[in-house]
Design an enzyme around this catalytic site. Structure first.
Site, short mmCIF file in Angstrom:
data_model
loop_
_atom_site.label_atom_id
_atom_site.label_comp_id
_atom_site.label_asym_id
_atom_site.label_seq_id
_atom_site.Cartn_x
_atom_site.Cartn_y
_atom_site.Cartn_z
N HIS A 110 -1.04 4.64 -0.33
CA HIS A 110 -1.99 5.53 0.33
C HIS A 110 -1.62 7.01 0.29
O HIS A 110 -1.63 7.72 1.31
CB HIS A 110 -2.21 5.09 1.78
CG HIS A 110 -3.18 3.95 1.90
ND1 HIS A 110 -4.46 3.98 1.42
CD2 HIS A 110 -3.01 2.70 2.42
CE1 HIS A 110 -5.06 2.83 1.63
NE2 HIS A 110 -4.20 2.02 2.22
N ASP A 139 -4.00 0.05 -3.53
CA ASP A 139 -4.18 1.09 -2.50
C ASP A 139 -3.17 2.22 -2.68
O ASP A 139 -2.37 2.53 -1.80
CB ASP A 139 -4.12 0.49 -1.08
CG ASP A 139 -5.46 -0.12 -0.68
OD1 ASP A 139 -6.33 -0.27 -1.56
OD2 ASP A 139 -5.63 -0.46 0.50
N ARG A 147 -14.11 -6.92 8.49
CA ARG A 147 -14.21 -5.73 7.65
C ARG A 147 -15.59 -5.58 7.01
O ARG A 147 -15.91 -4.52 6.48
CB ARG A 147 -13.17 -5.78 6.52
CG ARG A 147 -11.75 -5.74 6.97
CD ARG A 147 -10.85 -5.77 5.75
NE ARG A 147 -9.47 -6.06 6.08
CZ ARG A 147 -8.58 -5.14 6.41
NH1 ARG A 147 -8.91 -3.88 6.44
NH2 ARG A 147 -7.34 -5.47 6.71
N ASN A 187 -8.47 -2.37 -2.69
CA ASN A 187 -9.86 -2.12 -2.30
C ASN A 187 -10.17 -0.62 -2.19
O ASN A 187 -11.33 -0.23 -2.15
CB ASN A 187 -10.20 -2.84 -0.99
CG ASN A 187 -9.42 -2.30 0.18
OD1 ASN A 187 -8.21 -2.15 0.10
ND2 ASN A 187 -10.09 -2.00 1.27
N HIS A 188 -9.13 0.22 -2.16
CA HIS A 188 -9.38 1.66 -2.13
C HIS A 188 -9.53 2.26 -3.53
O HIS A 188 -9.90 3.43 -3.65
CB HIS A 188 -8.28 2.39 -1.36
CG HIS A 188 -8.49 2.34 0.12
ND1 HIS A 188 -8.98 3.40 0.85
CD2 HIS A 188 -8.31 1.34 1.01
CE1 HIS A 188 -9.08 3.06 2.12
NE2 HIS A 188 -8.67 1.81 2.25
N HIS A 213 -3.99 -7.94 -4.08
CA HIS A 213 -4.05 -6.92 -3.02
C HIS A 213 -4.48 -7.51 -1.66
O HIS A 213 -3.80 -7.33 -0.66
CB HIS A 213 -5.01 -5.79 -3.38
CG HIS A 213 -5.13 -4.78 -2.26
ND1 HIS A 213 -4.11 -3.93 -1.93
CD2 HIS A 213 -6.13 -4.54 -1.36
CE1 HIS A 213 -4.46 -3.20 -0.90
NE2 HIS A 213 -5.69 -3.54 -0.53
N HIS A 266 -2.60 -4.84 1.86
CA HIS A 266 -3.92 -4.66 2.46
C HIS A 266 -3.92 -4.46 3.97
O HIS A 266 -4.77 -3.77 4.50
CB HIS A 266 -4.80 -5.86 2.09
CG HIS A 266 -6.27 -5.68 2.36
ND1 HIS A 266 -6.94 -4.51 2.16
CD2 HIS A 266 -7.20 -6.56 2.80
CE1 HIS A 266 -8.21 -4.67 2.47
NE2 HIS A 266 -8.40 -5.90 2.86
N ASP A 306 -6.05 7.52 -1.08
CA ASP A 306 -6.74 7.66 0.21
C ASP A 306 -5.76 7.77 1.38
O ASP A 306 -4.67 7.21 1.35
CB ASP A 306 -7.71 6.50 0.48
CG ASP A 306 -9.00 6.63 -0.30
OD1 ASP A 306 -9.30 7.75 -0.76
OD2 ASP A 306 -9.69 5.62 -0.46
N ARG A 307 -6.21 8.42 2.42
CA ARG A 307 -5.52 8.60 3.69
C ARG A 307 -4.40 9.64 3.64
O ARG A 307 -4.36 10.54 4.44
CB ARG A 307 -4.97 7.28 4.27
CG ARG A 307 -5.94 6.13 4.31
CD ARG A 307 -7.23 6.47 5.03
NE ARG A 307 -7.06 6.80 6.42
CZ ARG A 307 -7.12 5.97 7.43
NH1 ARG A 307 -7.36 4.71 7.21
NH2 ARG A 307 -6.97 6.37 8.67
N ASP A 341 0.82 -1.21 0.00
CA ASP A 341 0.00 0.00 0.00
C ASP A 341 0.86 1.27 0.00
O ASP A 341 1.88 1.34 0.69
CB ASP A 341 -0.89 0.03 1.25
CG ASP A 341 -1.95 -1.07 1.24
OD1 ASP A 341 -1.73 -2.10 0.57
OD2 ASP A 341 -2.99 -0.89 1.89
#
Lengths: 307, 297
Positions: A52, A78, A207, A110-111, A160, A234, A81-82, A50
């Site tokens: 991010h 990923d 989750r 998944n993001h 992922h 992940h 995001d974040r 990831d």
């Protein structure tokens, strides 16, 4: 579009015109549409977890691991995001993909979905930077074309999240219609959401999407597909990487000091021609003024978790 | 527990509206946290609140409806928990909110400008069931004089400390705990309870998030407090509080354990439905660095 100029701007975290993003995303879709759901990749290759949106740490990753001019990379998803530079991080990878299509493999995380990016920051980041969501829409179109996995020398499967009870073979993944928003259930969802755990059999994931799977499922998948390793991302790993199930699965995490507050280190995994594993770990880019985090563009300190 | 929460939303909203008119800075700090609405933060706040409430409710339930109970909230800040507890449990004969002089003055002024909340607080104050008291808990001798004057030492009492002990120098916090333990006797019906919520970590060599907490504490504006907080963390609050509250029935859970063991599946589902949470690992890292402690004597 001047690719070199755009790359230079991205490395500096500078603004990219909306039209440039549009052209870039369009070209990437044309490139990615020809890639398989499970891309073939040769060794040597460096597997990255990831990112991010931590652009400065992504630049460190390239610096520590040889750089795209000399090294082949698989990114396990990923990208967004974040962090505060989701757009620049993702566009940098797209530019590299365009410039060196055989040296960069991008797998969907998944993001990389419309729904998740609206909650976890990428959508807001684009609105803040452009005043409208067009660039977010262009990027989401690209998300739909990203591969679901990769196979290195037919021996290492990269994904992922993890496995799915609906997927016994790599061919089953090849049969998925991937060009869509990630569904809430089913094999495509599971590949992006599942986690390994100390469980006897498939279990519900806390989750709320994907499954938990254990050593039994991993051994069966490895044996059934004649492969040696599942490399996935992940999950935050404080040490950067974690091998499980007698080395049959590894989690790689490449976002150091995740969210600018977790304190973790990051890692990438290099696979050589003999399929030997070599981990490179790296720390986050340090704040420049010793107090606030000078790489955060809003000039506000990131929210501390100290209740 | 549900009846504790049903009627209070409007009171909290009123309180926050008045905080805004009195201190834009403080309101801004709280409001920005609420607006950013990061799921791991919200869940952390939820767990902290629920953990304190569970301990408090269990104590009241065990004591029984006929046993008088006191609650002393040390470092209460803007907590309005007293309104909920005093309205639901008539056996609570005294709810004492304690904090620094400035914090108490601010809270009192804000309540004074409210309508609904002011009426309720005035009623409980008139009945002698509620008091807001300024005490410097680092001055233990003076603090004990005030505490024992404003409460009864022969009534079952709950002491609440939320992120307080980590800010009090080790020697004073030990003295405060010993003094309270000594003054509030073991012979009371229902006994006494200390509920404490504290950060832990920073002492283990690879405890990276613990180091982050340490670094944040180092930037606490009051240098004396920051120093003592760092010392506490070095010694690991988990063990130091447990040792300090000696000869008691002590139960300590980190907040991740609390979430796993004490929050029912049904409640987890309810909370999960409120806000989507993807970052389970981050949540675990954070919550394993906070503990809820219950010590009974």
């Amino acid at each position: 579009m001047n690719l070199d100029h755009t790359l230079e701007l991205l490395r500096q975290g500078k603004h990219i015109p909306e039209e440039t993003v549009y052209s870039l995303c369009l070209e990437l879709q044309e490139l990615l549409i020809n890639e398989a759901n499970v891309s073939y990749v040769d060794t040597p290759v460096t597997i990255c977890g990831d990112i991010h949106g931590q652009l400065h740490d992504l630049l460190t990753l390239f610096e520590k691991s040889g750089g795209v001019e000399k090294t082949r990379y698989i990114f396990l998803g990923d990208f967004v995001d974040r962090g505060f530079y989701s757009l620049e991080s993702f566009l940098l990878l797209l530019c590299y993909k365009l410039r060196y299509p055989d040296r960069i493999t991008l797998i969907r995380g998944n993001h990389e979905t419309r729904q998740i990016t609206k909650v976890y920051g990428f959508y807001d980041e684009v609105l803040r930077k452009y005043g409208n969501c067009n660039v977010w829409r262009y990027c989401c179109e690209v998300f739909d074309y990203l591969s679901l996995g990769a196979i290195i020398n037919n021996k290492i499967f990269c994904v992922h999240g993890g496995l799915s009870p609906d997927v016994d073979t790599l061919d089953a993944i090849r049969g998925i219609d991937r060009k869509q928003e990630v569904p809430h259930e089913g094999p495509m969802c599971d590949l992006l959401w599942s986690d390994p755990d100390d469980v006897e059999t498939w279990s519900l994931s806390p989750r709320g999407a994907g499954f938990l799977f254990g050593k039994n499922e991993v051994d069966k998948f490895l044996h059934g597909n004649d492969i040696e390793l599942i490399a996935r991302a992940h999950q935050l790993v404080m040490e950067g990487y974690k091998e499980m199930f007698d080395g049959g699965l590894v989690t790689v995490w490449s976002a150091p000091n995740y969210c600018y507050r977790c304190g973790n280190i990051a890692a990438v995994l290099e696979i050589d021609d003999q399929l030997q594993r070599n981990y490179t770990i790296f720390e986050a880019v340090q704040p420049q003024d010793g107090v606030g985090n000078a790489i955060i563009p809003t000039k506000k300190p990131q929210m501390d978790y100290f209740l | 527990m549900h009846e504790l929460f049903s009627p209070v939303r409007s009171l909290y909203d009123e309180y926050m509206a008045r905080v805004r008119s009195r201190s834009r800075r403080l309101y801004g700090q709280i409001d920005s946290r609420v607006r950013q609405s990061v799921p791991v933060m919200n869940l952390g706040t939820y767990l902290r609140t629920v953990a304190i409430d569970v301990a408090l409710l269990q104590f009241i339930e065990r004591a029984g409806p006929d046993t008088p109970v006191q609650v002393v909230n040390l470092g209460s800040g803007s907590d309005l928990r007293m309104v909920q507890y005093l309205s639901v449990f008539p056996q609570i004969v005294k709810f004492l909110d304690v904090d620094f002089e400035e914090a108490v003055a601010f809270k009192g002024q804000v309540i004074d400008t409210t309508t609904q909340l002011k009426q309720i607080v005035e009623q409980y104050t008139r009945e002698g069931r509620y008091e807001l008291l300024s005490i410097d808990l680092c001055d233990v001798q003076h603090a004990m004089e005030l505490l024992t004057t404003h409460t009864r030492t022969d009534v079952a009492t709950v002491f609440i400390t939320e992120c307080l002990l980590c800010y009090i120098p080790q020697r004073e916090s030990q003295l405060l705990i010993d003094s309270i333990q000594g003054a509030y006797s073991t012979g009371t019906p229902g006994g006494n309870l200390w509920v404490s919520y504290d950060p832990i970590g920073g002492s283990a060599p690879n405890d990276r998030f613990g180091k982050i907490i340490e670094r944040k504490l180092a930037h606490v504006q009051e240098p004396r407090l920051a120093h003592s907080a760092r010392l506490q963390l070095k010694g690991d609050v988990r063990s130091s509080v447990a040792k300090a509250i000696d000869h008691c029935n002590v139960v300590i859970r980190d907040m991740w354990q609390f979430l796993q063991e004490k929050v029912t599946d049904e409640e987890k589902k309810r909370v999960a439905a409120l806000q989507f949470l993807d970052e389970l690992e981050e949540l675990k890292v954070m919550q394993t660095h906070y503990v809820i402690l219950s010590a009974q004597w």
